[in-house]
Motif scaffolding. Structure first.
Motif, PDB file in Angstrom:
ATOM      1  N   GLU A   1       0.836  -1.200   0.000  1.00 55.89           N
ATOM      2  CA  GLU A   1       0.000   0.000   0.000  1.00 55.89           C
ATOM      3  C   GLU A   1       0.868   1.247   0.000  1.00 55.89           C
ATOM      4  OE1 GLU A   1      -3.710   2.024   2.502  1.00 55.89           O
ATOM      5  OE2 GLU A   1      -2.902   0.070   3.103  1.00 55.89           O
ATOM      6  N   GLY A   2       1.971   1.216   0.754  1.00 57.49           N
ATOM      7  CA  GLY A   2       2.882   2.357   0.783  1.00 57.49           C
ATOM      8  C   GLY A   2       3.515   2.628  -0.560  1.00 57.49           C
ATOM      9  N   LEU A   3       3.925   1.584  -1.271  1.00 57.92           N
ATOM     10  CA  LEU A   3       4.512   1.760  -2.597  1.00 57.92           C
ATOM     11  C   LEU A   3       3.509   2.363  -3.573  1.00 57.92           C
ATOM     12  CD1 LEU A   3       6.542  -1.554  -3.164  1.00 57.92           C
ATOM     13  CD2 LEU A   3       7.451   0.716  -2.633  1.00 57.92           C
ATOM     14  N   PHE A   4       2.297   1.823  -3.568  1.00 59.13           N
ATOM     15  CA  PHE A   4       1.255   2.339  -4.465  1.00 59.13           C
ATOM     16  C   PHE A   4       0.941   3.799  -4.143  1.00 59.13           C
ATOM     17  CE2 PHE A   4       0.780  -1.870  -5.963  1.00 59.13           C
ATOM     18  CZ  PHE A   4      -0.123  -1.903  -7.011  1.00 59.13           C
ATOM     19  N   THR A   5       0.859   4.123  -2.867  1.00 61.25           N
ATOM     20  CA  THR A   5       0.556   5.501  -2.466  1.00 61.25           C
ATOM     21  C   THR A   5       1.673   6.440  -2.898  1.00 61.25           C
ATOM     22  OG1 THR A   5      -0.740   4.745  -0.571  1.00 61.25           O
ATOM     23  CG2 THR A   5       0.052   7.009  -0.505  1.00 61.25           C
ATOM     24  N   GLU A   6       2.922   6.022  -2.699  1.00 67.15           N
ATOM     25  CA  GLU A   6       4.056   6.847  -3.110  1.00 67.15           C
ATOM     26  C   GLU A   6       4.069   7.054  -4.620  1.00 67.15           C
ATOM     27  OE1 GLU A   6       8.940   7.031  -2.565  1.00 67.15           O
ATOM     28  OE2 GLU A   6       7.780   5.438  -1.602  1.00 67.15           O
TER      29      GLU A   6
END
Length: 255
Positions: A172-177
């Motif tokens: 989720e963090g990668l997608f958000t970034e």
């Protein structure tokens, strides 16, 4: 350095299990028929063949930087809707695509956030999944736990250490970034059953993937020590079979 070259060796190691994950993943994406798909890091075609079989696409383009994998998938996936090209995640074609997917590949992409940004540019829906190296991928977890036991100096080879983002929160963090605003995640758990310890161990001897490549780097006596440490950890049943499970984390978002 991890080498990916032989499709047959990859299939015996994790390709056969990734096909089980792919089926659940494509069902979860729940896309309408007749769409244009891009499979990033298509490997031996586990995800591409699942899309063709279950999603009724208009077309699927599979790309992978390994010439060996592309040769393998061209021989084994014969469908007029599918085409394959040698390309890395940093060289994705122009879209647009209705769905862009990446199965078991983000952890091998050096600039993974940039790759996801590019996927967002060219795809309406973007999805990916990775193995849960830290806990739920028991095939690999038993190997690396044994490695840490007998060779603690090699702890940095553990895929859980190398790929700490391979969790629901990490994806989720990668997608958000990468610029996605609403990201959905879920776990996918599949059985990984082996008829014997040799059936479990033989794929590690192929040299492809982080664990097999690490094993090959050891001297023969050290390989044997690690082999027996792994054997001692596995739940080997009376008939010699080994029943494990493999967990992957998946994410999807709309551009």
């Amino acid at each position: 350095m991890t080498q990916w070259a032989s499709g047959e060796i990859y299939e015996s190691y994790v390709g056969r299990w990734s096909r089980l994950v792919a089926t659940d993943f494509v069902s979860w994406l729940d896309q309408p028929t007749g769409l244009r798909w891009l499979d990033v890091g298509c490997g031996t075609g586990a995800l591409t063949s699942t899309i063709l079989r279950t999603a009724d696409p208009a077309s699927v383009l599979g790309v992978d930087p390994s010439t060996g994998f592309i040769e393998h998938v061209r021989q084994h996936v014969r469908d007029e809707r599918a085409s394959f090209e040698v390309r890395s995640a940093a060289e994705l074609p122009d879209g647009p695509y209705d769905v862009v997917v990446a199965g078991l590949v983000l952890n091998f992409v050096p600039e993974r956030v940039e790759a996801l940004r590019r996927m967002r540019e060219i795809g309406a829906t973007v999805g990916a999944y990775v193995w849960d190296y830290a806990e739920g991928m028991q095939l690999m977890r038993n190997f690396f736990d044994a490695m840490i036991e007998v060779r603690p100096q090699d702890r940095d080879h553990d895929e859980a250490v190398r790929f700490p983002f391979c969790t629901a929160e990490g994806l989720e963090g990668l997608f958000t970034e990468a610029g996605f605003t609403t990201v959905s995640t879920r776990e996918i758990v599949v059985p990984t059953e082996f008829t014997s310890f040799d059936d479990y161990w033989k794929p590690f001897l192929g040299g492809q993937g982080p664990a097999p490549a690490y094993l090959r780097s050891l001297a023969e006596p050290d390989q044997e020590t690690l082999r027996e440490a792994v054997r001692a950890r596995l739940p080997i049943e009376a008939d010699g079979s080994i029943r494990l499970t493999a967990r992957a984390w998946a994410a999807q978002a709309v551009s």
